[in-house]
Design a protein around this motif. Sequence first.
Motif, PDB file in Angstrom:
ATOM      1  N   PHE A   1     -24.812  15.772 -54.400  1.00  0.00           N
ATOM      2  CA  PHE A   1     -25.349  14.949 -53.317  1.00  0.00           C
ATOM      3  C   PHE A   1     -26.235  13.849 -53.867  1.00  0.00           C
ATOM      4  CE2 PHE A   1     -24.597  18.888 -50.930  1.00  0.00           C
ATOM      5  CZ  PHE A   1     -23.997  18.388 -49.787  1.00  0.00           C
ATOM      6  N   GLU A   2     -26.216  12.712 -53.190  1.00  0.00           N
ATOM      7  CA  GLU A   2     -27.185  11.660 -53.475  1.00  0.00           C
ATOM      8  C   GLU A   2     -28.388  11.883 -52.574  1.00  0.00           C
ATOM      9  OE1 GLU A   2     -25.495   7.784 -53.086  1.00  0.00           O
ATOM     10  OE2 GLU A   2     -23.849   8.241 -54.448  1.00  0.00           O
ATOM     11  N   ARG A   3     -29.539  11.447 -53.025  1.00  0.00           N
ATOM     12  CA  ARG A   3     -30.774  11.634 -52.256  1.00  0.00           C
ATOM     13  C   ARG A   3     -30.643  11.061 -50.844  1.00  0.00           C
ATOM     14  NH1 ARG A   3     -36.273  12.445 -53.569  1.00  0.00           N
ATOM     15  NH2 ARG A   3     -37.637  11.674 -51.924  1.00  0.00           N
ATOM     16  N   THR A   4     -30.024   9.898 -50.698  1.00  0.00           N
ATOM     17  CA  THR A   4     -29.904   9.275 -49.376  1.00  0.00           C
ATOM     18  C   THR A   4     -29.069  10.131 -48.423  1.00  0.00           C
ATOM     19  OG1 THR A   4     -28.030   7.961 -50.170  1.00  0.00           O
ATOM     20  CG2 THR A   4     -30.208   6.918 -50.211  1.00  0.00           C
ATOM     21  N   ALA A   5     -28.055  10.827 -48.934  1.00  0.00           N
ATOM     22  CA  ALA A   5     -27.234  11.695 -48.092  1.00  0.00           C
ATOM     23  C   ALA A   5     -28.048  12.891 -47.596  1.00  0.00           C
ATOM     24  CB  ALA A   5     -26.000  12.174 -48.848  1.00  0.00           C
ATOM     25  N   VAL A   6     -28.870  13.469 -48.467  1.00  0.00           N
ATOM     26  CA  VAL A   6     -29.698  14.606 -48.075  1.00  0.00           C
ATOM     27  C   VAL A   6     -30.784  14.149 -47.096  1.00  0.00           C
ATOM     28  CG1 VAL A   6     -31.256  16.420 -48.911  1.00  0.00           C
ATOM     29  CG2 VAL A   6     -29.195  15.849 -50.206  1.00  0.00           C
ATOM     30  N   GLU A   7     -31.333  12.968 -47.314  1.00  0.00           N
ATOM     31  CA  GLU A   7     -32.327  12.431 -46.380  1.00  0.00           C
ATOM     32  C   GLU A   7     -31.708  12.208 -45.003  1.00  0.00           C
ATOM     33  OE1 GLU A   7     -33.743   8.999 -48.485  1.00  0.00           O
ATOM     34  OE2 GLU A   7     -35.310  10.140 -49.512  1.00  0.00           O
ATOM     35  N   ALA A   8     -30.452  11.763 -44.965  1.00  0.00           N
ATOM     36  CA  ALA A   8     -29.763  11.578 -43.682  1.00  0.00           C
ATOM     37  C   ALA A   8     -29.569  12.925 -42.982  1.00  0.00           C
ATOM     38  CB  ALA A   8     -28.425  10.873 -43.893  1.00  0.00           C
ATOM     39  N   LEU A   9     -29.214  13.967 -43.729  1.00  0.00           N
ATOM     40  CA  LEU A   9     -29.084  15.311 -43.150  1.00  0.00           C
ATOM     41  C   LEU A   9     -30.423  15.790 -42.597  1.00  0.00           C
ATOM     42  CD1 LEU A   9     -26.824  17.065 -45.812  1.00  0.00           C
ATOM     43  CD2 LEU A   9     -26.187  16.472 -43.474  1.00  0.00           C
ATOM     44  N   ALA A  10     -31.482  15.564 -43.358  1.00  0.00           N
ATOM     45  CA  ALA A  10     -32.822  15.970 -42.920  1.00  0.00           C
ATOM     46  C   ALA A  10     -33.214  15.217 -41.655  1.00  0.00           C
ATOM     47  CB  ALA A  10     -33.839  15.725 -44.032  1.00  0.00           C
ATOM     48  N   ASP A  11     -32.915  13.929 -41.591  1.00  0.00           N
ATOM     49  CA  ASP A  11     -33.218  13.139 -40.394  1.00  0.00           C
ATOM     50  C   ASP A  11     -32.475  13.690 -39.179  1.00  0.00           C
ATOM     51  OD1 ASP A  11     -34.868  11.481 -41.863  1.00  0.00           O
ATOM     52  OD2 ASP A  11     -33.376   9.869 -42.057  1.00  0.00           O
ATOM     53  N   ARG A  12     -31.209  14.085 -39.368  1.00  0.00           N
ATOM     54  CA  ARG A  12     -30.436  14.648 -38.253  1.00  0.00           C
ATOM     55  C   ARG A  12     -31.043  15.962 -37.768  1.00  0.00           C
ATOM     56  NH1 ARG A  12     -25.626  13.622 -41.754  1.00  0.00           N
ATOM     57  NH2 ARG A  12     -25.246  11.406 -41.467  1.00  0.00           N
ATOM     58  N   LEU A  13     -31.454  16.805 -38.708  1.00  0.00           N
ATOM     59  CA  LEU A  13     -32.062  18.079 -38.328  1.00  0.00           C
ATOM     60  C   LEU A  13     -33.361  17.839 -37.556  1.00  0.00           C
ATOM     61  CD1 LEU A  13     -32.170  21.142 -38.331  1.00  0.00           C
ATOM     62  CD2 LEU A  13     -33.219  21.044 -40.602  1.00  0.00           C
ATOM     63  N   VAL A  14     -34.192  16.927 -38.034  1.00  0.00           N
ATOM     64  CA  VAL A  14     -35.437  16.606 -37.334  1.00  0.00           C
ATOM     65  C   VAL A  14     -35.142  16.063 -35.940  1.00  0.00           C
ATOM     66  CG1 VAL A  14     -37.422  15.024 -37.341  1.00  0.00           C
ATOM     67  CG2 VAL A  14     -36.806  16.269 -39.426  1.00  0.00           C
ATOM     68  N   ARG A  15     -34.124  15.211 -35.826  1.00  0.00           N
ATOM     69  CA  ARG A  15     -33.749  14.648 -34.526  1.00  0.00           C
ATOM     70  C   ARG A  15     -33.374  15.770 -33.545  1.00  0.00           C
ATOM     71  NH1 ARG A  15     -29.896  11.583 -36.386  1.00  0.00           N
ATOM     72  NH2 ARG A  15     -31.388  10.040 -37.087  1.00  0.00           N
ATOM     73  N   VAL A  16     -32.606  16.746 -34.013  1.00  0.00           N
ATOM     74  CA  VAL A  16     -32.204  17.869 -33.167  1.00  0.00           C
ATOM     75  C   VAL A  16     -33.413  18.732 -32.797  1.00  0.00           C
ATOM     76  CG1 VAL A  16     -30.913  20.046 -33.188  1.00  0.00           C
ATOM     77  CG2 VAL A  16     -29.815  17.938 -33.932  1.00  0.00           C
ATOM     78  N   LEU A  17     -34.260  19.037 -33.746  1.00  0.00           N
ATOM     79  CA  LEU A  17     -35.432  19.877 -33.473  1.00  0.00           C
ATOM     80  C   LEU A  17     -36.381  19.202 -32.484  1.00  0.00           C
ATOM     81  CD1 LEU A  17     -36.159  21.326 -37.023  1.00  0.00           C
ATOM     82  CD2 LEU A  17     -35.075  22.475 -35.076  1.00  0.00           C
ATOM     83  N   ARG A  18     -36.538  17.890 -32.592  1.00  0.00           N
ATOM     84  CA  ARG A  18     -37.405  17.166 -31.645  1.00  0.00           C
ATOM     85  C   ARG A  18     -36.847  17.236 -30.226  1.00  0.00           C
ATOM     86  NH1 ARG A  18     -39.048  12.079 -35.442  1.00  0.00           N
ATOM     87  NH2 ARG A  18     -40.823  13.122 -36.420  1.00  0.00           N
ATOM     88  N   GLN A  19     -35.524  17.192 -30.106  1.00  0.00           N
ATOM     89  CA  GLN A  19     -34.919  17.289 -28.776  1.00  0.00           C
ATOM     90  C   GLN A  19     -35.151  18.670 -28.166  1.00  0.00           C
ATOM     91  OE1 GLN A  19     -30.874  15.345 -28.520  1.00  0.00           O
ATOM     92  NE2 GLN A  19     -31.353  14.932 -30.672  1.00  0.00           N
ATOM     93  N   PHE A  20     -35.048  19.714 -28.984  1.00  0.00           N
ATOM     94  CA  PHE A  20     -35.337  21.058 -28.490  1.00  0.00           C
ATOM     95  C   PHE A  20     -36.816  21.205 -28.139  1.00  0.00           C
ATOM     96  CE2 PHE A  20     -31.354  22.720 -30.594  1.00  0.00           C
ATOM     97  CZ  PHE A  20     -30.767  23.125 -29.412  1.00  0.00           C
ATOM     98  N   ALA A  21     -37.687  20.606 -28.940  1.00  0.00           N
ATOM     99  CA  ALA A  21     -39.127  20.685 -28.658  1.00  0.00           C
ATOM    100  C   ALA A  21     -39.464  19.960 -27.360  1.00  0.00           C
ATOM    101  CB  ALA A  21     -39.919  20.095 -29.821  1.00  0.00           C
ATOM    102  N   ALA A  22     -38.782  18.867 -27.073  1.00  0.00           N
ATOM    103  CA  ALA A  22     -39.030  18.114 -25.846  1.00  0.00           C
ATOM    104  C   ALA A  22     -38.537  18.864 -24.619  1.00  0.00           C
ATOM    105  CB  ALA A  22     -38.368  16.742 -25.937  1.00  0.00           C
ATOM    106  N   ASP A  23     -37.454  19.603 -24.744  1.00  0.00           N
ATOM    107  CA  ASP A  23     -36.894  20.357 -23.617  1.00  0.00           C
ATOM    108  C   ASP A  23     -36.156  21.570 -24.167  1.00  0.00           C
ATOM    109  OD1 ASP A  23     -35.740  21.382 -21.334  1.00  0.00           O
ATOM    110  OD2 ASP A  23     -34.583  19.580 -20.858  1.00  0.00           O
ATOM    111  N   SER A  24     -36.771  22.719 -24.072  1.00  0.00           N
ATOM    112  CA  SER A  24     -36.186  23.940 -24.647  1.00  0.00           C
ATOM    113  C   SER A  24     -34.902  24.370 -23.933  1.00  0.00           C
ATOM    114  CB  SER A  24     -37.197  25.085 -24.611  1.00  0.00           C
ATOM    115  OG  SER A  24     -37.543  25.384 -23.267  1.00  0.00           O
ATOM    116  N   ARG A  25     -34.609  23.777 -22.772  1.00  0.00           N
ATOM    117  CA  ARG A  25     -33.381  24.114 -22.050  1.00  0.00           C
ATOM    118  C   ARG A  25     -32.217  23.207 -22.461  1.00  0.00           C
ATOM    119  NH1 ARG A  25     -36.185  23.549 -16.456  1.00  0.00           N
ATOM    120  NH2 ARG A  25     -36.522  21.638 -17.590  1.00  0.00           N
ATOM    121  N   THR A  26     -32.429  22.353 -23.423  1.00  0.00           N
ATOM    122  CA  THR A  26     -31.373  21.454 -23.885  1.00  0.00           C
ATOM    123  C   THR A  26     -30.186  22.269 -24.381  1.00  0.00           C
ATOM    124  OG1 THR A  26     -32.975  19.791 -24.537  1.00  0.00           O
ATOM    125  CG2 THR A  26     -30.809  19.631 -25.536  1.00  0.00           C
TER     126      THR A  26
END
Length: 157
Positions: free
Chosen positions: A77-102
Motif C-alpha cells: 500500500f501507498e500511504r495515500t491509499a491507507v489515508e483514504a481508507l482511514a478517512d472513509r472509516l472516520v466518515r462512517v463513524l461520524r455518521q453513526f455518532a450523529a445518528d445511531s439509528r443510521t
Amino acid sequence: MGLADIQRATGLNELFDTLVVFESFPVDRSGHAAAGASAQPVVTGIRPYAPPHYPLTVIAAADPLLRISFQYRRNVFERTAVEALADRLVRVLRQFAADSRTTVGALDVLSDAEREQVLHGWNDTAVPPPSGPSPTCSRRGRPRRRTRSASSSAGTG
C-alpha cells in the motif's frame, strides 16, 4: 490447527490480506500514577505494536477513548491509499455518532471527489452511435424476425 498448518495444507502462502483487531483490556491507571510518584523507573504508557504481517491491519483500542491505528506493508500500500481508507472509516463513524439509528444502506462512504470519480470518471462509457445500420436490424431499421424454419429446425434431428 494453526495458520501455518493451514497454509501448508492448502499450498497457499497467504490466505488473508486484512486484519481488524479491537483491543479492550484493563489498564491500572492508579497503579501507573503511584509508580510515577516513586523514584524508581516508571512506565509512562503502554502501546502494543507488532510489525504488520498482513498487507493492512486496522487496530481499534478503547483506552478510555476510541483510538484507531492502521499498520500496512509499504510494499503493498501507498500511504495515500491507507489515508483514504482511514478517512472513509472516520466518515462512517461520524455518521453513526450523529445518528445511531443510521442504516448501513444510508451511509455515505465516499468523499465528494471519490463520488465524482466513480460516477463520472470511471463510468464515462459513452460512445458515439454506429454510423451505419446495426447488424441486428434490417435496412429499414426494424429488428429481423426469425424464420419458421430456423427456429423450428433447432430441436429436430
